[in-house]
Design a protein around this motif. Structure first.
Motif, mmCIF file in Angstrom:
data_model
loop_
_atom_site.group_PDB
_atom_site.id
_atom_site.type_symbol
_atom_site.label_atom_id
_atom_site.label_comp_id
_atom_site.label_asym_id
_atom_site.label_seq_id
_atom_site.Cartn_x
_atom_site.Cartn_y
_atom_site.Cartn_z
ATOM 1 N N ALA A 129 46.772 13.397 85.836
ATOM 2 C CA ALA A 129 45.529 13.608 86.573
ATOM 3 C C ALA A 129 45.223 15.096 86.568
ATOM 4 O O ALA A 129 46.107 15.921 86.837
ATOM 5 N N VAL A 130 43.987 15.453 86.241
ATOM 6 C CA VAL A 130 43.581 16.858 86.194
ATOM 7 C C VAL A 130 42.388 17.052 87.116
ATOM 8 O O VAL A 130 41.558 16.160 87.281
ATOM 9 N N VAL A 131 42.318 18.247 87.707
ATOM 10 C CA VAL A 131 41.372 18.472 88.793
ATOM 11 C C VAL A 131 40.609 19.770 88.602
ATOM 12 O O VAL A 131 41.190 20.854 88.559
ATOM 13 N N ASP A 132 39.321 19.656 88.467
ATOM 14 C CA ASP A 132 38.319 20.714 88.543
ATOM 15 C C ASP A 132 38.679 21.998 87.817
ATOM 16 O O ASP A 132 38.930 23.043 88.428
ATOM 17 N N ALA A 133 38.676 21.917 86.490
ATOM 18 C CA ALA A 133 38.869 23.107 85.665
ATOM 19 C C ALA A 133 38.364 22.808 84.258
ATOM 20 O O ALA A 133 37.993 21.674 83.940
ATOM 21 N N ILE A 134 38.339 23.835 83.461
ATOM 22 C CA ILE A 134 38.146 23.711 82.029
ATOM 23 C C ILE A 134 39.437 24.172 81.360
ATOM 24 O O ILE A 134 40.307 24.741 82.013
ATOM 25 N N ILE A 135 39.565 23.915 80.068
ATOM 26 C CA ILE A 135 40.801 24.266 79.365
ATOM 27 C C ILE A 135 40.473 25.213 78.208
ATOM 28 O O ILE A 135 39.815 24.813 77.243
ATOM 29 N N PRO A 136 40.899 26.456 78.287
ATOM 30 C CA PRO A 136 40.650 27.402 77.188
ATOM 31 C C PRO A 136 41.225 26.890 75.876
ATOM 32 O O PRO A 136 42.359 26.406 75.825
ATOM 33 N N GLY A 137 40.432 26.981 74.824
ATOM 34 C CA GLY A 137 40.860 26.484 73.528
ATOM 35 C C GLY A 137 40.528 25.028 73.299
ATOM 36 O O GLY A 137 40.655 24.523 72.195
ATOM 37 N N GLY A 245 34.804 18.442 91.415
ATOM 38 C CA GLY A 245 33.984 18.594 92.600
ATOM 39 C C GLY A 245 32.529 18.750 92.187
ATOM 40 O O GLY A 245 32.217 19.527 91.276
ATOM 41 N N ALA A 246 31.633 18.006 92.828
ATOM 42 C CA ALA A 246 30.221 18.022 92.431
ATOM 43 C C ALA A 246 29.606 19.410 92.539
ATOM 44 O O ALA A 246 28.660 19.728 91.819
ATOM 45 N N ARG A 247 30.146 20.255 93.411
ATOM 46 C CA ARG A 247 29.598 21.593 93.616
ATOM 47 C C ARG A 247 30.303 22.646 92.758
ATOM 48 O O ARG A 247 30.076 23.839 92.954
ATOM 49 N N ASN A 248 31.131 22.188 91.825
ATOM 50 C CA ASN A 248 31.767 23.151 90.923
ATOM 51 C C ASN A 248 31.782 22.594 89.500
ATOM 52 O O ASN A 248 30.757 22.589 88.841
ATOM 53 N N SER A 249 32.913 22.069 89.031
ATOM 54 C CA SER A 249 32.994 21.641 87.628
ATOM 55 C C SER A 249 32.397 20.272 87.371
ATOM 56 O O SER A 249 31.997 19.966 86.248
ATOM 57 N N GLY A 250 32.364 19.407 88.380
ATOM 58 C CA GLY A 250 31.709 18.119 88.250
ATOM 59 C C GLY A 250 32.194 17.309 87.066
ATOM 60 O O GLY A 250 33.390 17.182 86.800
ATOM 61 N N ASP A 263 41.952 7.798 76.740
ATOM 62 C CA ASP A 263 41.837 6.936 77.923
ATOM 63 C C ASP A 263 41.587 7.810 79.145
ATOM 64 O O ASP A 263 42.516 8.193 79.857
ATOM 65 N N VAL A 264 40.324 8.147 79.391
ATOM 66 C CA VAL A 264 39.953 9.079 80.453
ATOM 67 C C VAL A 264 39.084 8.383 81.490
ATOM 68 O O VAL A 264 38.047 7.804 81.159
ATOM 69 N N THR A 265 39.496 8.436 82.734
ATOM 70 C CA THR A 265 38.678 7.996 83.854
ATOM 71 C C THR A 265 38.117 9.230 84.539
ATOM 72 O O THR A 265 38.880 10.095 84.984
ATOM 73 N N GLY A 266 36.810 9.322 84.615
ATOM 74 C CA GLY A 266 36.167 10.479 85.220
ATOM 75 C C GLY A 266 35.592 10.155 86.584
ATOM 76 O O GLY A 266 34.943 9.131 86.762
ATOM 77 N N VAL A 267 35.840 11.027 87.550
ATOM 78 C CA VAL A 267 35.305 10.876 88.899
ATOM 79 C C VAL A 267 34.768 12.221 89.366
ATOM 80 O O VAL A 267 35.424 13.252 89.202
ATOM 81 N N VAL A 268 33.569 12.205 89.950
ATOM 82 C CA VAL A 268 32.979 13.393 90.563
ATOM 83 C C VAL A 268 32.875 13.141 92.056
ATOM 84 O O VAL A 268 32.301 12.132 92.478
ATOM 85 N N ILE A 269 33.439 14.033 92.852
ATOM 86 C CA ILE A 269 33.462 13.869 94.303
ATOM 87 C C ILE A 269 32.342 14.687 94.927
ATOM 88 O O ILE A 269 32.266 15.907 94.725
ATOM 89 N N ASP A 270 31.483 14.019 95.677
ATOM 90 C CA ASP A 270 30.354 14.684 96.325
ATOM 91 C C ASP A 270 30.816 15.597 97.447
ATOM 92 O O ASP A 270 31.925 15.454 97.979
ATOM 93 N N ASP A 271 29.945 16.557 97.807
ATOM 94 C CA ASP A 271 30.225 17.477 98.917
ATOM 95 C C ASP A 271 31.559 18.172 98.731
ATOM 96 O O ASP A 271 32.330 18.346 99.680
ATOM 97 N N CYS A 272 31.837 18.588 97.520
ATOM 98 C CA CYS A 272 33.140 19.170 97.199
ATOM 99 C C CYS A 272 32.970 20.244 96.139
ATOM 100 O O CYS A 272 32.211 20.075 95.182
ATOM 101 N N GLY A 273 33.678 21.340 96.328
ATOM 102 C CA GLY A 273 33.704 22.386 95.335
ATOM 103 C C GLY A 273 34.972 22.324 94.500
ATOM 104 O O GLY A 273 35.445 21.251 94.128
ATOM 105 N N HIS A 274 35.552 23.493 94.262
ATOM 106 C CA HIS A 274 36.678 23.610 93.339
ATOM 107 C C HIS A 274 37.984 23.100 93.922
ATOM 108 O O HIS A 274 38.846 22.604 93.190
ATOM 109 N N TYR A 275 38.151 23.183 95.239
ATOM 110 C CA TYR A 275 39.463 22.944 95.856
ATOM 111 C C TYR A 275 39.530 21.529 96.410
ATOM 112 O O TYR A 275 39.564 21.295 97.616
#
Length: 311
Positions: A129-137, A245-250, A263-275
């Motif tokens: 599970a990965v949370v609110d970031a991008i991956i360089p490269g 988080g909908a207010r950051n990386s979404g 096999d990726v499940t994507g979820v965006v959480i409302d009222d939420c930023g990076h943390y």
């Protein structure tokens, strides 16, 4: 941990441990019972970022919330801050704790490490599970003269890579610099409470090597990028949960992982930023428990795991 503000009963379940590896000592907070689950935090945080979700997760898992090399109470050597080395550290940590195979949750820089863990050590990782970031490269690099909103969110990547000037500018102003990160990346300026910000900043200030180490992950980006360009040639086949988080990386979190995984499940959480684990711990815990248990993730229609959804 007795000096920290923690959920009620936390210290009845969890213990703080320093684990000696080959030439490196890592700190982790460990508790619970069940299949092992490794929690890997991001910059500029420590294991403490997971405090609100750990008690519920520990009901069904043996939870290991780690301070990676350079963070918190872990050692802060001069080098080894590329994603591959950081991932190898954690494989060694889990093996030392008796866990040869485990699930991984990574936030921010922990997402970089989690991807490296799954790619470099596929026999070790069951679910990621990965949370609110991008991956360089892996994620396409934004243009130098991109939109102001993108620059506002990503400017620290360039600043943190500077060879020494950043330390001179930040030293003595750590609460200003790091406090700004929490205030601007969360959904609201006060979403991360002042006491938590103090924990993170003091962890850096308390060790004379802390500030250098906090920038070392970014100074190692050339190595991490080169590694990820190789990793992406072999797609991940394990189940991946990508939470933004909908207010950051979404939705960008899931878009990033679909560049590397099937096999990726994507979820965006409302009222939420990076943390996410601190801003919306109850929602995040529910989503994570569904995923780790192999059931349809809350907020994602059954059968839509590879197309993603918003919550």
């Amino acid at each position: 941990m007795s000096a920290l503000r923690l959920p009620e009963g936390f210290t009845d379940v969890f213990v703080s441990r320093l684990v000696q590896l080959d030439g490196l000592r890592l700190h982790a907070v460990i508790g619970g019972d069940g299949p092992p689950l490794l929690l890997v935090g991001g910059w500029p945080q420590t294991w403490y970022a997971w405090r609100e979700v750990m008690p519920a997760l520990a009901r069904e898992h043996t939870v290991v919330a780690v301070d990676s090399r350079g963070a918190g109470l872990s050692d802060k050597p001069d080098d080894g801050y590329d994603a591959g080395t950081l991932a190898a550290d954690l494989v060694a940590l889990m093996a030392a704790l008796g866990h040869d195979r485990f699930d991984v949750v990574g936030h921010d820089i922990g997402m970089w490490i989690g991807y490296a863990l799954a790619a470099d050590h596929p026999e070790r990782v069951g679910r990621l599970a990965v949370v609110d970031a991008i991956i360089p490269g892996l994620t396409p690099s934004p243009p130098v003269f991109g939109p102001a909103a993108v620059n506002h969110r990503l400017w620290h990547f360039g600043f943190n890579r500077l060879p020494g000037l950043n330390e001179e500018l930040v030293r003595g102003r750590e609460h200003l610099f790091f406090g700004y990160q929490f205030a601007t990346k969360a959904a609201t300026p006060g979403a991360i409470p002042a006491y938590a910000v103090d924990v993170y900043v003091e962890a850096i200030v308390a060790d004379p090597r802390g500030l250098r180490a906090s920038f070392a992950y970014y100074r190692a980006l050339d190595e991490t990028v080169a590694q990820n360009e190789q990793r992406r040639k072999t797609r991940l086949t394990l189940p991946v949960l990508a939470v933004g988080g909908a207010r950051n990386s979404g939705a960008l979190v899931a878009e990033t992982m679909r560049l590397a995984a099937d096999d990726v499940t994507g979820v965006v959480i409302d009222d939420c930023g990076h943390y996410v684990a601190e801003e919306q711990p109850a929602q995040f815990t529910e989503i994570l428990q569904d995923f780790l248990g192999g059931t349809p993730v809350t907020g994602v229609p059954h059968g839509c795991g590879t197309s993603g959804a918003s919550r």
